[in-house]
Design a protein around this motif. Structure first.
Motif, mmCIF file in Angstrom:
data_model
loop_
_atom_site.group_PDB
_atom_site.id
_atom_site.type_symbol
_atom_site.label_atom_id
_atom_site.label_comp_id
_atom_site.label_asym_id
_atom_site.label_seq_id
_atom_site.Cartn_x
_atom_site.Cartn_y
_atom_site.Cartn_z
ATOM 1 N N ALA A 1 21.115 24.422 21.318
ATOM 2 C CA ALA A 1 20.854 24.411 22.756
ATOM 3 C C ALA A 1 19.487 23.814 23.063
ATOM 4 O O ALA A 1 19.334 23.006 23.987
ATOM 5 N N ILE B 1 18.518 20.488 25.252
ATOM 6 C CA ILE B 1 17.612 20.564 26.409
ATOM 7 C C ILE B 1 16.458 19.588 26.263
ATOM 8 O O ILE B 1 16.097 18.876 27.214
ATOM 9 N N ILE C 1 15.477 16.315 28.770
ATOM 10 C CA ILE C 1 14.306 16.425 29.645
ATOM 11 C C ILE C 1 14.105 15.182 30.519
ATOM 12 O O ILE C 1 13.839 15.314 31.730
ATOM 13 N N ILE D 1 16.443 15.434 33.409
ATOM 14 C CA ILE D 1 16.041 16.511 34.318
ATOM 15 C C ILE D 1 14.863 16.067 35.180
ATOM 16 O O ILE D 1 14.842 16.300 36.393
#
Length: 254
Positions: free
Chosen positions: A97, A101, A105, A108
């Motif tokens: 996970a 992530i 980034i 995001i």
């Protein structure tokens, strides 16, 4: 092993042990318990929140088991791994996970920056106006499109990064970019792209078949349709993808 051999092996791999498909399916059902509860009319936000947290934590076991399949595939093991050492599997799920992530980034940040830029240009006080809200949504849409394209490009690299972590059995190996790029170079960028395209096509075919089967069972009840999807179709797809990633990583060895 070429792409055809990888796909052929990965397609047959899950059905070599239906008990383990069912076991993974049970975990997937539990991880989706919040959505299932909502679908049968549960509206208590507190209950749904607790179930959502439980589902998230159980979902990490799915990621951990996927990593376990990749490790077994890298080691040349054809049998589907057992469900044991649950704490280790949970920790492996956290690692997977976190890797996802970290690599996400940039996507995001793009979404955050695009929304913030649209809000600033429109003026915070104007956001209540319909036209300003539409502008904000447009900014979010542009950022979302760029983020989607980034993720579409980076996914095969993430897959190889996770496989590199599994191969070296160290979390930091997922971020040894030179090592990962050298490995991809050894596999061949062309081969990786072909494998990725084939995987996308097969994923959508499997997802479509799963949706059709789920729809048929949904005639009985929407919950039954969802359970069938989570219990049998999704675990097959997860096992297929994990096996394929492992075999693609070592495809330059054959």
């Amino acid at each position: 092993m070429d792409v055809g051999g990888i796909v052929s092996d990965a397609i047959k791999y899950p059905i070599s042990d239906w008990k383990k498909i069912l076991m993974l399916g049970i975990i997937i059902v539990i991880s989706s318990i919040s959505g299932l509860a909502a679908s049968i009319g549960t509206t208590n936000s507190g209950v749904l929140t607790v179930l959502g947290i439980i589902g998230f934590l159980v979902g990490l076991l799915i990621s951990g088991y996927i990593l376990r399949i990749i490790k077994a595939s890298l080691a040349g093991v054809s049998e589907i791994p057992d469900f044991d050492s649950w704490p280790d599997m949970f920790i492996d799920g956290i690692k997977v996970a976190v890797v996802g992530i970290v690599y996400a980034i940039p996507a995001i940040l793009v979404i955050i920056i695009s929304v913030a830029a649209a809000a600033i240009s429109l003026g915070i006080s104007e956001l209540s106006n319909p036209s300003a809200a539409a502008g904000l949504l447009m900014g979010a849409g542009i950022g979302g499109t760029i983020a989607f394209l980034y993720l579409l490009i980076i996914i095969p690299i993430i897959a190889m990064a996770i496989a590199n972590m599994a191969y070296n059995d160290t979390f930091g190996s997922a971020f040894k970019f030179n090592e990962i790029l050298n490995k991809i170079g050894s596999i061949g960028w062309g081969n990786l792209i072909i494998w990725y395209i084939v995987m996308i096509v097969l994923y959508f075919v499997m997802a479509l078949i799963g949706a059709i089967i789920s729809s048929i069972f949904s005639i009985i009840s929407p919950v039954v349709g969802s359970v069938v999807l989570f219990l049998f179709i999704m675990p097959y797809i997860y096992m297929f993808i994990a096996r394929s990633v492992g075999l693609e990583y070592i495809s330059d060895n054959s």
